[in-house]
Design a protein around this motif. Sequence first.
Motif, PDB file in Angstrom:
ATOM      1  N   ASP A 103      16.913 -18.499  -2.731  1.00 35.27           N
ATOM      2  CA  ASP A 103      15.761 -18.333  -3.618  1.00 35.27           C
ATOM      3  C   ASP A 103      15.839 -17.082  -4.493  1.00 35.27           C
ATOM      4  N   ALA A 104      16.230 -15.963  -3.936  1.00 35.44           N
ATOM      5  CA  ALA A 104      16.298 -14.712  -4.692  1.00 35.44           C
ATOM      6  C   ALA A 104      17.709 -14.494  -5.218  1.00 35.44           C
ATOM      7  N   ASP A 105      17.811 -13.752  -6.299  1.00 35.62           N
ATOM      8  CA  ASP A 105      19.125 -13.447  -6.874  1.00 35.62           C
ATOM      9  C   ASP A 105      19.792 -12.271  -6.167  1.00 35.62           C
ATOM     10  N   TYR A 106      18.992 -11.289  -5.776  1.00 36.33           N
ATOM     11  CA  TYR A 106      19.522 -10.089  -5.129  1.00 36.33           C
ATOM     12  C   TYR A 106      18.665  -9.721  -3.927  1.00 36.33           C
ATOM     13  N   LEU A 107      19.291  -9.038  -2.985  1.00 40.31           N
ATOM     14  CA  LEU A 107      18.582  -8.410  -1.877  1.00 40.31           C
ATOM     15  C   LEU A 107      18.970  -6.940  -1.910  1.00 40.31           C
ATOM     16  N   ILE A 108      17.955  -6.073  -1.968  1.00 38.76           N
ATOM     17  CA  ILE A 108      18.236  -4.643  -1.971  1.00 38.76           C
ATOM     18  C   ILE A 108      17.541  -3.986  -0.793  1.00 38.76           C
ATOM     19  N   ARG A 109      18.146  -2.895  -0.311  1.00 39.15           N
ATOM     20  CA  ARG A 109      17.556  -2.096   0.768  1.00 39.15           C
ATOM     21  C   ARG A 109      17.147  -0.763   0.173  1.00 39.15           C
ATOM     22  N   VAL A 110      15.874  -0.462   0.323  1.00 40.94           N
ATOM     23  CA  VAL A 110      15.291   0.738  -0.269  1.00 40.94           C
ATOM     24  C   VAL A 110      14.819   1.669   0.840  1.00 40.94           C
ATOM     25  N   LEU A 111      15.100   2.956   0.706  1.00 44.56           N
ATOM     26  CA  LEU A 111      14.615   3.975   1.648  1.00 44.56           C
ATOM     27  C   LEU A 111      13.573   4.835   0.957  1.00 44.56           C
ATOM     28  N   VAL A 112      12.414   4.959   1.598  1.00 44.86           N
ATOM     29  CA  VAL A 112      11.318   5.757   1.034  1.00 44.86           C
ATOM     30  C   VAL A 112      10.632   6.566   2.133  1.00 44.86           C
ATOM     31  N   ARG A 113       9.756   7.488   1.703  1.00 47.82           N
ATOM     32  CA  ARG A 113       9.005   8.314   2.655  1.00 47.82           C
ATOM     33  C   ARG A 113       7.908   7.512   3.337  1.00 47.82           C
ATOM     34  N   ASP A 114       7.151   6.767   2.521  1.00 46.75           N
ATOM     35  CA  ASP A 114       5.985   6.059   3.043  1.00 46.75           C
ATOM     36  C   ASP A 114       5.582   4.964   2.050  1.00 46.75           C
ATOM     37  N   ALA A 115       4.469   4.285   2.346  1.00 48.67           N
ATOM     38  CA  ALA A 115       4.020   3.186   1.487  1.00 48.67           C
ATOM     39  C   ALA A 115       3.689   3.666   0.083  1.00 48.67           C
ATOM     40  N   ASN A 116       3.101   4.837  -0.046  1.00 49.71           N
ATOM     41  CA  ASN A 116       2.787   5.370  -1.380  1.00 49.71           C
ATOM     42  C   ASN A 116       4.053   5.634  -2.182  1.00 49.71           C
ATOM     43  N   ASP A 117       5.060   6.149  -1.519  1.00 49.32           N
ATOM     44  CA  ASP A 117       6.339   6.391  -2.185  1.00 49.32           C
ATOM     45  C   ASP A 117       6.929   5.060  -2.657  1.00 49.32           C
ATOM     46  N   TYR A 118       6.859   4.040  -1.798  1.00 49.24           N
ATOM     47  CA  TYR A 118       7.399   2.741  -2.208  1.00 49.24           C
ATOM     48  C   TYR A 118       6.593   2.157  -3.370  1.00 49.24           C
ATOM     49  N   GLU A 119       5.282   2.342  -3.346  1.00 50.59           N
ATOM     50  CA  GLU A 119       4.472   1.823  -4.458  1.00 50.59           C
ATOM     51  C   GLU A 119       4.969   2.412  -5.776  1.00 50.59           C
ATOM     52  N   HIS A 120       5.271   3.690  -5.787  1.00 53.09           N
ATOM     53  CA  HIS A 120       5.801   4.338  -6.988  1.00 53.09           C
ATOM     54  C   HIS A 120       7.149   3.722  -7.381  1.00 53.09           C
ATOM     55  N   VAL A 121       8.055   3.592  -6.418  1.00 48.15           N
ATOM     56  CA  VAL A 121       9.380   3.027  -6.697  1.00 48.15           C
ATOM     57  C   VAL A 121       9.237   1.594  -7.219  1.00 48.15           C
ATOM     58  N   HIS A 122       8.366   0.818  -6.605  1.00 53.19           N
ATOM     59  CA  HIS A 122       8.146  -0.573  -7.008  1.00 53.19           C
ATOM     60  C   HIS A 122       7.597  -0.648  -8.435  1.00 53.19           C
ATOM     61  N   ARG A 123       6.514   0.077  -8.665  1.00 56.88           N
ATOM     62  CA  ARG A 123       5.805  -0.018  -9.945  1.00 56.88           C
ATOM     63  C   ARG A 123       6.568   0.648 -11.085  1.00 56.88           C
ATOM     64  N   GLU A 124       7.076   1.843 -10.832  1.00 61.81           N
ATOM     65  CA  GLU A 124       7.658   2.640 -11.910  1.00 61.81           C
ATOM     66  C   GLU A 124       9.160   2.413 -12.124  1.00 61.81           C
ATOM     67  N   ILE A 125       9.855   1.910 -11.104  1.00 62.85           N
ATOM     68  CA  ILE A 125      11.312   1.803 -11.227  1.00 62.85           C
ATOM     69  C   ILE A 125      11.781   0.357 -11.114  1.00 62.85           C
TER      70      ILE A 125
END
Length: 158
Positions: A103-125
């Motif tokens: 179903d998906a084209d790529y699978l990536i593994r992301v390392l972050v500090r917390d949910a807020n950090d991931y929200e930034h990475v998701h939204r902004e990057i």
Amino acid sequence: MRLDDVDVAILTELQEHGRLTNSELAERAGLSASACHRRVKTLETSGVIDRYVAILSEKALGRGITVYVQVTLDNQKRETLVAFETAVEAVPEVMECYLMSGDADYLIRVLVRDANDYEHVHREILSGLPGVARLVSSFTIRRVFSRTTMPVPEELRV
């Protein structure tokens, strides 16, 4: 390349104890230091040993949350794939990226500090990477285990 028991012993020791001196490695593999050095150089030159690394503690460095993200692109054109792969490689929070079937084209593994950090990475990057149509994120609850050692396949052994 065919590997004998001594090569397998060297590979196993290096995977488990990468900072062994050549003398220590030679002793554990049952070789002289010069013979061990030649074997290791052959394993490096042939590409069996890809590189040497230090494995850092994600938690100690404040990156205790792992998020797996399924990425679907808006098309499968070669230019889109290349643009996405080039851009995602430049994102320091992305530790691994795999082109997938399914179903998906790529699978990536992301390392972050917390949910807020991931929200930034998701939204902004991530959402702004070339060709991205959809992101599906899954937060890990805890790591059950993680391996850094790879078994040597029987079909490569002498």
